[in-house]
Enzyme design. Sequence first.
Site, PDB file in Angstrom:
ATOM      1  N   GLY A  10       3.785   7.114  34.958  1.00  0.00           N
ATOM      2  CA  GLY A  10       3.855   6.002  34.006  1.00  0.00           C
ATOM      3  C   GLY A  10       4.333   6.513  32.658  1.00  0.00           C
ATOM      4  O   GLY A  10       3.922   7.587  32.228  1.00  0.00           O
ATOM      5  N   GLU A 102      -1.647  13.569  36.148  1.00  0.00           N
ATOM      6  CA  GLU A 102      -2.221  14.296  37.293  1.00  0.00           C
ATOM      7  C   GLU A 102      -1.254  14.385  38.484  1.00  0.00           C
ATOM      8  O   GLU A 102      -1.219  15.414  39.165  1.00  0.00           O
ATOM      9  CB  GLU A 102      -3.538  13.646  37.740  1.00  0.00           C
ATOM     10  N   THR A 124      -0.610  11.284  29.519  1.00  0.00           N
ATOM     11  CA  THR A 124      -1.139  10.036  30.088  1.00  0.00           C
ATOM     12  C   THR A 124      -1.881   9.260  29.015  1.00  0.00           C
ATOM     13  O   THR A 124      -2.638   9.853  28.235  1.00  0.00           O
ATOM     14  CB  THR A 124      -2.094  10.263  31.289  1.00  0.00           C
ATOM     15  N   ASP A 126      -4.176   7.480  29.737  1.00  0.00           N
ATOM     16  CA  ASP A 126      -5.553   7.420  30.233  1.00  0.00           C
ATOM     17  C   ASP A 126      -6.444   8.549  29.702  1.00  0.00           C
ATOM     18  O   ASP A 126      -7.668   8.470  29.802  1.00  0.00           O
ATOM     19  CB  ASP A 126      -5.568   7.477  31.766  1.00  0.00           C
ATOM     20  N   ARG A 170      -7.666   3.679  35.269  1.00  0.00           N
ATOM     21  CA  ARG A 170      -7.909   3.585  36.710  1.00  0.00           C
ATOM     22  C   ARG A 170      -9.207   4.266  37.112  1.00  0.00           C
ATOM     23  O   ARG A 170     -10.056   3.680  37.755  1.00  0.00           O
ATOM     24  CB  ARG A 170      -6.784   4.341  37.410  1.00  0.00           C
ATOM     25  N   GLU A 221      -9.706  -1.468  33.810  1.00  0.00           N
ATOM     26  CA  GLU A 221      -9.228  -2.067  35.066  1.00  0.00           C
ATOM     27  C   GLU A 221      -9.926  -1.475  36.298  1.00  0.00           C
ATOM     28  O   GLU A 221     -10.063  -2.135  37.316  1.00  0.00           O
ATOM     29  CB  GLU A 221      -7.713  -1.877  35.198  1.00  0.00           C
ATOM     30  N   ARG A 269     -12.839 -16.668  28.037  1.00  0.00           N
ATOM     31  CA  ARG A 269     -11.419 -16.466  28.358  1.00  0.00           C
ATOM     32  C   ARG A 269     -11.195 -14.993  28.674  1.00  0.00           C
ATOM     33  O   ARG A 269     -11.987 -14.144  28.278  1.00  0.00           O
ATOM     34  CB  ARG A 269     -10.540 -16.832  27.158  1.00  0.00           C
ATOM     35  N   GLN A 277       0.009  -1.700  26.387  1.00  0.00           N
ATOM     36  CA  GLN A 277      -0.691  -0.477  25.958  1.00  0.00           C
ATOM     37  C   GLN A 277       0.177   0.775  26.080  1.00  0.00           C
ATOM     38  O   GLN A 277      -0.181   1.840  25.600  1.00  0.00           O
ATOM     39  CB  GLN A 277      -1.949  -0.263  26.807  1.00  0.00           C
TER      40      GLN A 277
HETATM   41  O1  F6P Z   1      -1.622   6.233  34.708  1.00  0.00           O
HETATM   42  C1  F6P Z   1      -1.264   5.449  33.643  1.00  0.00           C
HETATM   43  C2  F6P Z   1      -1.384   3.992  33.966  1.00  0.00           C
HETATM   44  O2  F6P Z   1      -0.966   3.281  32.824  1.00  0.00           O
HETATM   45  C3  F6P Z   1      -2.764   3.529  34.422  1.00  0.00           C
HETATM   46  O3  F6P Z   1      -3.665   3.320  33.377  1.00  0.00           O
HETATM   47  C4  F6P Z   1      -2.421   2.261  35.165  1.00  0.00           C
HETATM   48  O4  F6P Z   1      -3.371   1.960  36.150  1.00  0.00           O
HETATM   49  C5  F6P Z   1      -1.114   2.584  35.806  1.00  0.00           C
HETATM   50  O5  F6P Z   1      -0.524   3.599  35.030  1.00  0.00           O
HETATM   51  C6  F6P Z   1      -0.165   1.419  35.927  1.00  0.00           C
HETATM   52  O6  F6P Z   1       0.954   1.830  36.612  1.00  0.00           O
HETATM   53  P1  F6P Z   1       2.326   1.039  36.759  1.00  0.00           P
HETATM   54  O7  F6P Z   1       3.123   1.330  35.523  1.00  0.00           O
HETATM   55  O8  F6P Z   1       2.940   1.637  37.961  1.00  0.00           O
HETATM   56  O9  F6P Z   1       2.010  -0.405  36.867  1.00  0.00           O
END
Ligand code: F6P
Length: 345
Positions: A10, A102, A124, A126, A170, A221, A269, A277
Amino acid sequence: MKIGILTGGGDCPGLNPVIRGVVRKSLLFGHEMVGIKFGWKGIVENIFEPLSEQSVSGILHRGGTILKSSRTNVFKIPNGVQIVQENMKKAGLDALVAIGGEDTLGVAAKLYQEGVNVVGVPKTIDNDLSATDYTFGFDTSVNIVMEAIDRLHTTAESHNRVIVVEVMGRHAGWIAVHGGIAGGADYILIPERTFTYEEIAESIKKRHAKGKDFSIVVVAEGAKIVAAEGKEEEFLKDQELDSFGHVKLGGIGARLAKEIEKRTGFETRDVVLGHLQRGGSPTAFDRVLGTRLGVFAAELVNSGNYGKMAALQGTKIVAADLQEAVGTLKTVDMDLYQVSTTFFG
Ligand code: F6P
């Protein structure tokens, strides 16, 4: 030396400052630089472009990656390792700099075991990579979440509503906890522990009983919620897996909002911040961190220190083992989570 550089997984604000740092420092060392497009896919399919000082000019402030990205797993491609080695040889590449999380660095660590000269840079939003205190991109994301919460506060307050904000994360709730603390969230759910709808609803009711008439709930999420029957619920967009075996998460915020409304009677809501993000300009912190990591990665390659990752430890950039970085995920420190719970209810 001829050095290839790639960005995988990502995208993340701060990738371009890293690329600029690696390229500028390597050129100063007298090396030749090659951009490998779309992460590991580019080396498997020979998608290369030469990189000069001009190629990395004017990119420091830009989000995304000029090299583009993909989630490609070399080890899921028949003869993948052999293809990488052959294509590196054909292109005259002596070493690689892999910028990724990772998955991308997991591939880098395995390729290093197979004899490929590779150095990693942790990326990342994350913030869940081990061996580094922070990954670049995380600070930008947290600031985006904080700003979103600030905006949601005023509309929640005007309508006496609860607003559930679903954020990325995640396996680790770093964005939720930091974004939630910075934005003054009234409840935060993370993947590191299990929650029940009842405890969340009770906490919100308690807050409203004290005179407040709106609340902000931040949910990662990948957070875990156990329904009344004691079964952990799964929140998936679909059943598809990517080449690293990851599912697409989604839906927890909407479900949580329904349950909160049902159990508290407060109008609720939900908002999914999603890829907002990951977009836009990196913060000053991420530009500086990315630049430092990039320059250090170039130094690692120049000194032949392969199998390593440039990492932030304390205030210093140091060489960490790639293997150590991808061995275990860095999950949220529960002492930090505890701090955020001070403001619940
Ligand atoms: O690993 C980074 C991340 O942004 C996660 O937080 C998220 O679950 C995932 O990538 C989303 O991936 P994609 O861009 O494939 O929708």
